[in-house]
Design a protein around this motif. Structure first.
Motif, PDB file in Angstrom:
ATOM      1  N   ALA A 610       7.118  12.913   0.935  1.00 25.93           N
ATOM      2  CA  ALA A 610       7.843  12.173  -0.099  1.00 25.93           C
ATOM      3  C   ALA A 610       8.379  10.836   0.385  1.00 25.93           C
ATOM      4  CB  ALA A 610       8.996  13.035  -0.621  1.00 25.93           C
ATOM      5  N   ASP A 611       8.644  10.677   1.697  1.00 23.14           N
ATOM      6  CA  ASP A 611       9.258   9.434   2.174  1.00 23.14           C
ATOM      7  C   ASP A 611       8.243   8.483   2.810  1.00 23.14           C
ATOM      8  OD1 ASP A 611       8.631  10.958   4.320  1.00 23.14           O
ATOM      9  OD2 ASP A 611      10.575  10.749   5.338  1.00 23.14           O
ATOM     10  N   SER A 612       6.949   8.667   2.521  1.00 21.65           N
ATOM     11  CA  SER A 612       5.941   7.867   3.210  1.00 21.65           C
ATOM     12  C   SER A 612       5.481   6.638   2.436  1.00 21.65           C
ATOM     13  CB  SER A 612       4.712   8.737   3.519  1.00 21.65           C
ATOM     14  OG  SER A 612       4.071   9.117   2.308  1.00 21.65           O
ATOM     15  N   LEU A 613       5.986   6.420   1.214  1.00 20.07           N
ATOM     16  CA  LEU A 613       5.514   5.304   0.399  1.00 20.07           C
ATOM     17  C   LEU A 613       6.307   4.046   0.751  1.00 20.07           C
ATOM     18  CD1 LEU A 613       3.342   5.009  -1.750  1.00 20.07           C
ATOM     19  CD2 LEU A 613       5.094   5.266  -3.488  1.00 20.07           C
ATOM     20  N   GLU A 614       5.735   3.215   1.628  1.00 19.60           N
ATOM     21  CA  GLU A 614       6.442   2.037   2.111  1.00 19.60           C
ATOM     22  C   GLU A 614       5.720   0.734   1.791  1.00 19.60           C
ATOM     23  OE1 GLU A 614       6.981   2.594   6.250  1.00 19.60           O
ATOM     24  OE2 GLU A 614       8.343   4.316   6.030  1.00 19.60           O
ATOM     25  N   ARG A 615       4.410   0.779   1.608  1.00 17.13           N
ATOM     26  CA  ARG A 615       3.658  -0.453   1.388  1.00 17.13           C
ATOM     27  C   ARG A 615       2.562  -0.204   0.349  1.00 17.13           C
ATOM     28  NH1 ARG A 615       3.193  -4.967   5.080  1.00 17.13           N
ATOM     29  NH2 ARG A 615       1.564  -6.404   4.396  1.00 17.13           N
ATOM     30  N   ILE A 616       2.525  -1.061  -0.672  1.00 14.62           N
ATOM     31  CA  ILE A 616       1.532  -0.961  -1.744  1.00 14.62           C
ATOM     32  C   ILE A 616       0.680  -2.226  -1.724  1.00 14.62           C
ATOM     33  CG2 ILE A 616       1.171  -0.767  -4.241  1.00 14.62           C
ATOM     34  CD1 ILE A 616       3.921   0.561  -4.415  1.00 14.62           C
ATOM     35  N   LEU A 617      -0.628  -2.066  -1.656  1.00 11.87           N
ATOM     36  CA  LEU A 617      -1.535  -3.206  -1.729  1.00 11.87           C
ATOM     37  C   LEU A 617      -1.951  -3.397  -3.178  1.00 11.87           C
ATOM     38  CD1 LEU A 617      -3.223  -5.419  -0.389  1.00 11.87           C
ATOM     39  CD2 LEU A 617      -5.035  -3.719  -0.030  1.00 11.87           C
ATOM     40  N   LEU A 618      -1.755  -4.619  -3.685  1.00 17.17           N
ATOM     41  CA  LEU A 618      -2.041  -4.925  -5.088  1.00 17.17           C
ATOM     42  C   LEU A 618      -3.073  -6.047  -5.185  1.00 17.17           C
ATOM     43  CD1 LEU A 618      -1.299  -4.574  -8.143  1.00 17.17           C
ATOM     44  CD2 LEU A 618       0.433  -6.355  -7.787  1.00 17.17           C
ATOM     45  N   PRO A 619      -4.365  -5.745  -5.208  1.00 15.17           N
ATOM     46  CA  PRO A 619      -5.368  -6.785  -5.458  1.00 15.17           C
ATOM     47  C   PRO A 619      -5.277  -7.213  -6.918  1.00 15.17           C
ATOM     48  CG  PRO A 619      -6.335  -4.796  -4.473  1.00 15.17           C
ATOM     49  CD  PRO A 619      -4.972  -4.433  -4.953  1.00 15.17           C
ATOM     50  N   THR A 620      -5.362  -8.495  -7.185  1.00 18.27           N
ATOM     51  CA  THR A 620      -5.234  -8.972  -8.562  1.00 18.27           C
ATOM     52  C   THR A 620      -6.193 -10.116  -8.826  1.00 18.27           C
ATOM     53  OG1 THR A 620      -3.704  -9.884 -10.210  1.00 18.27           O
ATOM     54  CG2 THR A 620      -3.373 -10.565  -7.932  1.00 18.27           C
ATOM     55  N   VAL A 621      -6.685 -10.148 -10.070  1.00 20.22           N
ATOM     56  CA  VAL A 621      -7.563 -11.251 -10.501  1.00 20.22           C
ATOM     57  C   VAL A 621      -7.018 -11.914 -11.755  1.00 20.22           C
ATOM     58  CG1 VAL A 621      -9.651 -10.339  -9.442  1.00 20.22           C
ATOM     59  CG2 VAL A 621      -9.026  -9.597 -11.757  1.00 20.22           C
ATOM     60  N   GLY A 622      -5.814 -11.516 -12.189  1.00 20.50           N
ATOM     61  CA  GLY A 622      -5.171 -12.189 -13.311  1.00 20.50           C
ATOM     62  C   GLY A 622      -5.528 -11.664 -14.677  1.00 20.50           C
ATOM     63  N   THR A 623      -6.275 -10.557 -14.781  1.00 16.08           N
ATOM     64  CA  THR A 623      -6.627  -9.998 -16.082  1.00 16.08           C
ATOM     65  C   THR A 623      -5.478  -9.166 -16.638  1.00 16.08           C
ATOM     66  OG1 THR A 623      -7.592  -8.025 -15.085  1.00 16.08           O
ATOM     67  CG2 THR A 623      -9.062  -9.918 -15.439  1.00 16.08           C
ATOM     68  N   VAL A 624      -5.640  -8.712 -17.899  1.00  9.60           N
ATOM     69  CA  VAL A 624      -4.622  -7.864 -18.518  1.00  9.60           C
ATOM     70  C   VAL A 624      -4.475  -6.563 -17.730  1.00  9.60           C
ATOM     71  CG1 VAL A 624      -4.028  -6.534 -20.574  1.00  9.60           C
ATOM     72  CG2 VAL A 624      -4.947  -8.847 -20.809  1.00  9.60           C
ATOM     73  N   SER A 625      -5.599  -5.972 -17.338  1.00  7.84           N
ATOM     74  CA  SER A 625      -5.538  -4.732 -16.562  1.00  7.84           C
ATOM     75  C   SER A 625      -4.831  -4.958 -15.232  1.00  7.84           C
ATOM     76  CB  SER A 625      -6.945  -4.184 -16.323  1.00  7.84           C
ATOM     77  OG  SER A 625      -7.520  -3.746 -17.532  1.00  7.84           O
ATOM     78  N   SER A 626      -5.091  -6.116 -14.589  1.00 12.79           N
ATOM     79  CA  SER A 626      -4.402  -6.433 -13.334  1.00 12.79           C
ATOM     80  C   SER A 626      -2.901  -6.573 -13.550  1.00 12.79           C
ATOM     81  CB  SER A 626      -4.962  -7.724 -12.734  1.00 12.79           C
ATOM     82  OG  SER A 626      -6.275  -7.539 -12.256  1.00 12.79           O
ATOM     83  N   ARG A 627      -2.515  -7.175 -14.674  1.00 14.05           N
ATOM     84  CA  ARG A 627      -1.087  -7.330 -14.969  1.00 14.05           C
ATOM     85  C   ARG A 627      -0.429  -5.965 -15.206  1.00 14.05           C
ATOM     86  NH1 ARG A 627       3.105 -10.757 -16.602  1.00 14.05           N
ATOM     87  NH2 ARG A 627       2.202 -12.028 -14.959  1.00 14.05           N
ATOM     88  N   TYR A 628      -1.085  -5.079 -15.942  1.00  9.12           N
ATOM     89  CA  TYR A 628      -0.534  -3.743 -16.165  1.00  9.12           C
ATOM     90  C   TYR A 628      -0.421  -2.970 -14.855  1.00  9.12           C
ATOM     91  CZ  TYR A 628      -1.081  -4.241 -21.241  1.00  9.12           C
ATOM     92  OH  TYR A 628      -0.973  -4.646 -22.540  1.00  9.12           O
ATOM     93  N   ALA A 629      -1.461  -3.087 -14.010  1.00 10.02           N
ATOM     94  CA  ALA A 629      -1.418  -2.425 -12.701  1.00 10.02           C
ATOM     95  C   ALA A 629      -0.277  -2.984 -11.860  1.00 10.02           C
ATOM     96  CB  ALA A 629      -2.757  -2.596 -11.986  1.00 10.02           C
ATOM     97  N   ALA A 630      -0.055  -4.297 -11.954  1.00  8.45           N
ATOM     98  CA  ALA A 630       1.044  -4.921 -11.210  1.00  8.45           C
ATOM     99  C   ALA A 630       2.394  -4.367 -11.666  1.00  8.45           C
ATOM    100  CB  ALA A 630       1.000  -6.432 -11.391  1.00  8.45           C
ATOM    101  N   GLU A 631       2.564  -4.203 -12.973  1.00 13.50           N
ATOM    102  CA  GLU A 631       3.813  -3.641 -13.481  1.00 13.50           C
ATOM    103  C   GLU A 631       4.053  -2.248 -12.916  1.00 13.50           C
ATOM    104  OE1 GLU A 631       4.927  -3.826 -17.552  1.00 13.50           O
ATOM    105  OE2 GLU A 631       3.671  -5.545 -17.959  1.00 13.50           O
ATOM    106  N   LEU A 632       3.006  -1.424 -12.892  1.00 11.89           N
ATOM    107  CA  LEU A 632       3.135  -0.085 -12.324  1.00 11.89           C
ATOM    108  C   LEU A 632       3.527  -0.154 -10.846  1.00 11.89           C
ATOM    109  CD1 LEU A 632       0.060   1.733 -13.911  1.00 11.89           C
ATOM    110  CD2 LEU A 632       2.463   2.256 -14.332  1.00 11.89           C
ATOM    111  N   ALA A 633       2.847  -1.014 -10.098  1.00 17.37           N
ATOM    112  CA  ALA A 633       3.135  -1.140  -8.667  1.00 17.37           C
ATOM    113  C   ALA A 633       4.572  -1.606  -8.436  1.00 17.37           C
ATOM    114  CB  ALA A 633       2.149  -2.115  -8.026  1.00 17.37           C
TER     115      ALA A 633
END
Length: 751
Positions: A610-633
C-alpha cells in the motif's frame, strides 16, 4: 360494496371542460411567456398576463359568453383545475429547492447572512407596520389583523431566486462574486421566508392568534426541519443511491424525487403547515445528492417550467381583477404597498452593505436583484388567498407588485453590474469552477470494477483507492460467476435470448479468455479486492452476477446502468506483437462500453504494498484522453503524495527517412513544451507534485518504457482512443508496446 358506495366517474362535460381550460391556459401562457422572453423579460410576467387575458378583465369584456362557459363554473369544477395548479406549485418549489445551494450559502458565510438579514428584517418590519394601518376593507378577516400583518410582512420579505438567477445567467455573471452573493443571500432570505410563510399560514388556519397556537406552529416547523435535515437527509441520500443502483434510469430517479416531495408535502399539510414547505425541503435535500446530476435537474425543470408552472401562473393571473385596481382607493393602496416593498428591500440591503464590506454599486446590484418578487410572490399571494387572509383586491395588488418588481430587476442589474470590477482572486475562482464543470474526475459519481480476483484488478483497486478517498464516488465491484445448477437451465437460457432480441439470438457464442469464476469463490474475491482500496475508502457495493451469454455481455449489461468509468484488469505482458493484446472479453467490453474505460495491466502476480506508490509516469500528447488520464494521475498523486513525471516524446525521423543532416525539431519541441506545461499547471492546481520533460526519440514507445525503468516508476498512466482493427480494440502501436514491455503496471484510459 353497494352501487351507492361506488364513486361515480368524472362526467363527460366536466372532463371536457377541464381539458379545454388546461389547453387554453397553457397555450396562452406559453405564447406570452416566450414573447416576453424574446424581449429580455422574465417569462413569468407573460404567463401571469395570460391569466389576466383569459380572466374577467379582458376575455370577460371581449367575449363574455366564452368566458362564462370556460371559467364561470361551479366550485367543484374549478377545483379540478386547481389540483393541476397545486401540482405545478409543488413542482416549482422542488425546482427552487434543487437550485438552493447549501454549500454556496456556507462558503459565503457571514456576508450572505448579513445581506439576507438586511433583506428580510427591514422589509418584514415595514410590511408588518403597513399591514397594521391598512384599511380593514383590504383584510379578508378583519378580526385577524395581526395574522394579516404577519402575512404581509412575509410577502414583503420574499425574493424570487428564479428571476434573479435568470438575469444573472443572461448577463453572464452568475459565477462572479456579486452573482454568488446575490444568490446566497436570496437563498437564505427565501428559506427563512418559506418557514415564516408556513408558520403564518398555519396560524391563519386556526382562526385566532394566540401564544399557544403560535408556539405550536413554530415548534412544528422546527421539528419538521430538524428531522428532515438529520434523519431525512440520510434517508434521501440512501434512497436516491439505492434507486440509481437498482434501476439506473432517469425515470426512476425523477419518480423518486416527485414521490418524496408529495410525501413530505402531505406530512407538512397534515401538520397544519403548507405542502410547499415539504416540497421545498425535499428539493434542497435531493439537490445535495451527487447522483441527482445536472441533466436530471434540467429535465425536471424543463417539464415544470414548460407545462405545470405556466398553468399555475396563468390561474394566479386569472384570479387577478384589473378592474378592481382601477378603483382610486385600491390603486392608491397599491402604490403605497409597492413603495413600501421597494423601500424595505433597498433600505435593508443598502443599510447593511458597509457591514458586509461591499461597495455602493454592489449594494445597488444586490438590492435590485433581491427586490424582484416574481414567482415567489405569486405563491405567497395564492396561499394567502386560499387561507382566507387576503381579499381579491389585496391579492391583485400583490400580484401586480410581483410583475412590476420582476420587470425592474433586470434593468437595475444591467445598469449597475458593469460598474463592479473583477478582482484577481475572483478570476482565479471562476477559472477553478469552470475546470470543475468540465473535469473528468470531478464529475465521476459511479465506477464499475469487474474482477476475477487476479493481480490486475487488485492493482486497479489499489489505484482507485486514492481516487475515491474524500470524494463522493461510488465503487461497485462486479464478480461474474458460472450459472449454478437449478438456476433455470435451458429454459432460462432461451428466455434470456428471447428477451435480448433477435440480434443476441443470432450472435454466435465466442470463446472467452476471461472465464467466469466459481460461484463459491465470489466472497473471497471481493475481500481480496477491498483490501487493496485502503481503510479510508467507503466500502464498495458488491455485485454478484451469474454469467449470461458471455462474461462480456454480463459486464456490458451492468455498465449500462449509469456508470461514469469502467475499470478492467488485463495482463498484456508476455504476448507477442502477432497476438491480440487483450482477451476477447476485454476487447468487446472496451469497444461497446457506454462510458470511458480504463485498462490496468500488471507485469507479474505481485501487487505492490500500500505504501509503494511514489512516482507516476504520465506520457502525454495533448489529446482529450491524455487530459483525462492526467486528471486521474494528478488525483491519485495528490492523495498519495506521489510525484507525477509528465513526459512528451517528439518522434525523430528514422535514419532511412532523413534527407540530409539532423532534422529541425524545434517547432515540435515547442509544441511539446506547451503541452507539458499545460498539464503541469493543472497538476499543481490539483495539489500534485510534478516534473516535466520534453525529449525526442526515434521510437517514443521505447523511450517511455526506458524512462519508466530508469526512474523506477511505480505505474504508467496514459490515455488513448480505441480504434477498431480486425474486430478488436486497438489502442495504437505505442500504447500496446508500452503495455507489453513496461517493467511496471500500466493504466490506459480510453475516453
Amino acid at each position: 360494496m353497494t352501487s351507492a358506495e361506488i364513486i361515480e366517474p368524472l362526467g363527460h362535460h366536466e372532463l371536457l371542460l377541464v381539458i379545454v381550460q388546461f389547453t387554453a391556459l397553457l397555450f396562452v401562457a406559453r405564447t406570452l411567456g416566450e414573447a416576453f422572453r424574446s424581449i429580455g423579460q422574465p417569462a413569468v410576467v407573460g404567463e401571469l398576463l395570460a391569466g389576466v387575458m383569459l380572466g374577467p378583465s379582458v376575455l370577460g369584456l371581449v367575449a363574455p359568453s366564452v368566458y362564462e362557459w370556460l371559467f364561470l363554473v361551479s366550485e367543484a369544477q374549478f377545483h379540478l383545475l386547481e389540483v393541476i395548479s397545486w401540482l405545478g406549485l409543488i413542482m416549482l418549489l422542488i425546482v427552487t429547492g434543487l437550485e438552493t445551494d447549501i454549500d454556496l450559502i456556507i462558503n459565503k458565510g457571514r456576508t450572505a447572512v448579513v445581506l439576507s438579514l438586511g433583506g428580510i428584517v427591514v422589509p418584514f418590519a415595514t410590511g408588518f407596520a403597513l399591514g397594521w394601518v391598512l384599511p380593514a376593507a383590504f383584510i379578508a378577516a378583519p378580526g385577524q389583523r395581526l395574522v394579516f400583518s404577519l402575512f404581509l410582512a412575509t410577502a414583503m420579505s420574499i425574493s424570487a431566486i428564479p428571476v434573479i438567477a435568470k438575469v444573472l445567467i443572461e448577463l453572464d455573471v452568475v459565477r462572479r462574486d456579486i452573482g454568488q452573493l446575490i444568490l446566497a443571500a436570496g437563498m437564505v432570505d427565501d428559506t427563512i421566508g418559506w418557514i415564516l410563510l408556513a408558520t403564518v399560514a398555519g396560524l391563519a388556519r386556526t382562526g385566532v392568534f394566540n401564544v399557544g397556537s403560535a408556539v405550536a406552529t413554530i415548534l412544528s416547523v422546527v421539528a419538521f426541519l430538524g428531522v428532515a435535515f438529520t434523519i431525512g437527509r440520510r434517508f434521501t441520500v440512501d434512497l436516491v443511491r439505492w434507486v440509481d443502483n437498482a434501476f439506473g434510469s432517469d425515470a426512476a430517479l425523477l419518480s423518486t424525487l416527485m414521490l418524496l416531495a408529495l410525501a413530505a408535502g402531505a406530512i407538512t399539510q397534515y401538520m397544519g403547515l403548507e405542502a410547499i414547505l415539504g416540497a421545498f425541503v425535499v428539493g434542497v435535500l435531493v439537490g445535495q445528492v451527487k447522483r441527482f446530476d445536472y441533466e436530471l435537474r434540467h429535465m425536471f425543470e424543463v417539464v415544470t417550467l414548460s407545462i405545470f408552472a405556466p398553468v399555475f401562473f396563468a390561474i394566479a393571473g386569472l384570479r387577478m381583477d384589473i378592474v378592481a385596481l382601477a378603483d382610486p382607493t385600491v390603486f392608491g393602496v397599491g402604490v403605497v404597498v409597492f413603495g413600501v416593498a421597494c423601500f424595505g428591500k433597498f433600505a435593508g440591503i443598502m443599510g447593511v452593505t458597509p457591514f458586509a464590506g461591499l461597495s455602493r454599486w454592489e449594494g445597488i446590484t444586490i438590492g435590485g436583484g433581491m427586490n424582484a418578487r416574481g414567482a415567489m410572490e405569486i405563491i405567497v399571494a395564492t396561499i394567502g388567498l386560499g387561507a382566507g387572509i387576503l381579499t381579491i383586491e389585496m391579492y391583485s395588488i400583490i400580484v401586480a407588485i410581483a410583475i412590476v418588481t420582476s420587470l425592474m430587476a433586470p434593468a437595475i442589474m444591467r445598469w449597475s453590474i458593469p460598474k463592479i470590477e473583477v478582482s484577481a482572486d475572483e478570476r482565479d475562482r471562476i477559472e477553478r469552477e469552470a475546470y470543475r464543470q468540465e473535469s473528468f474526475v470531478e464529475n465521476l459519481t459511479r465506477v464499475l470494477l469487474p474482477t476475477r480476483g487476479g493481480a490486475d484488478t487488485r492493482y486497479a483497486a489499489r489505484l482507485l483507492g486514492p481516487l475515491l478517498r474524500d470524494r463522493e464516488i461510488e465503487l461497485d465491484v462486479l464478480c461474474v460467476s458460472e450459472a449454478t445448477e437449478g438456476s433455470g437451465g435451458r429454459i432460462s437460457e432461451v428466455a434470456t435470448r428471447i428477451r435480448r432480441g433477435l440480434a443476441a439470438w443470432l450472435r454466435p457464442t465466442v470463446r472467452e479468455s476471461n472465464t467466469a469464476v466459481a460461484p463459491d469463490s465470489a466472497e473471497r474475491i471481493f475481500d481480496a479486492v477491498e483490501r487493496q482500496l485502503g481503510e479510508d475508502v467507503r466500502e464498495p457495493r458488491r455485485i454478484a452476477r451469474e454469467r449470461a451469454e458471455s462474461v462480456a455481455e454480463t459486464i456490458l449489461e451492468e455498465s449500462s446502468l449509469g456508470y461514469d468509468l469502467l475499470v478492467l484488469g488485463e495482463t498484456g505482458a508476455g504476448r507477442t506483437p502477432d497476438e491480440p493484446l487483450f482477451s476477447e472479453t476485454v476487447n468487446r467490453v472496451v469497444q461497446e462500453a457506454p462510458c470511458p474505460a480504463m485498462i490496468v495491466s500488471t507485469q507479474s502476480a505481485a501487487v505492490p504494498p500500500a505504501d509503494s506508490l511514489e512516482r507516476i509516469l504520465l506520457p502525454t500528447v495533448g489529446t482529450v484522453s491524455s487530459r483525462y488520464a492526467a486528471e486521474l494521475a494528478f488525483a491519485i498523486a495528490a492523495s498519495e503524495n506521489a510525484l507525477v513525471d509528465i513526459l512528451h516524446v517528439v518522434e525523430r525521423p528514422r535514419f532511412d527517412e532523413r534527407f540530409a543532416g539532423e532534422p529541425d525539431l524545434s517547432r515540435q519541441a515547442g509544441i511539446g513544451e506547451q503541452i507539458v506545461e499545460r498539464e503541469a499547471a493543472l497538476g499543481r492546481r490539483l495539489g500534485a507534485s510534478v516534473l516535466t520533460t520534453v525529449t525526442s526519440a526515434s521510437s517514443p514507445e521505447a523511450e517511455i518504457v526506458d524512462r519508466a525503468a530508469r526512474t523506477d516508476a511505480d505505474v504508467i498512466v496514459m490515455g488513448s482512443d480505441v480504434r477498431l482493427l480486425s474486430q478488436r480494440a486497438f489502442l495504437g502501436h505505442r500504447v500496446e508496446h508500452v503495455v507489453r514491455d513496461a517493467s511496471c503496471p500500466v493504466a490506459v484510459l480510453s475516453a
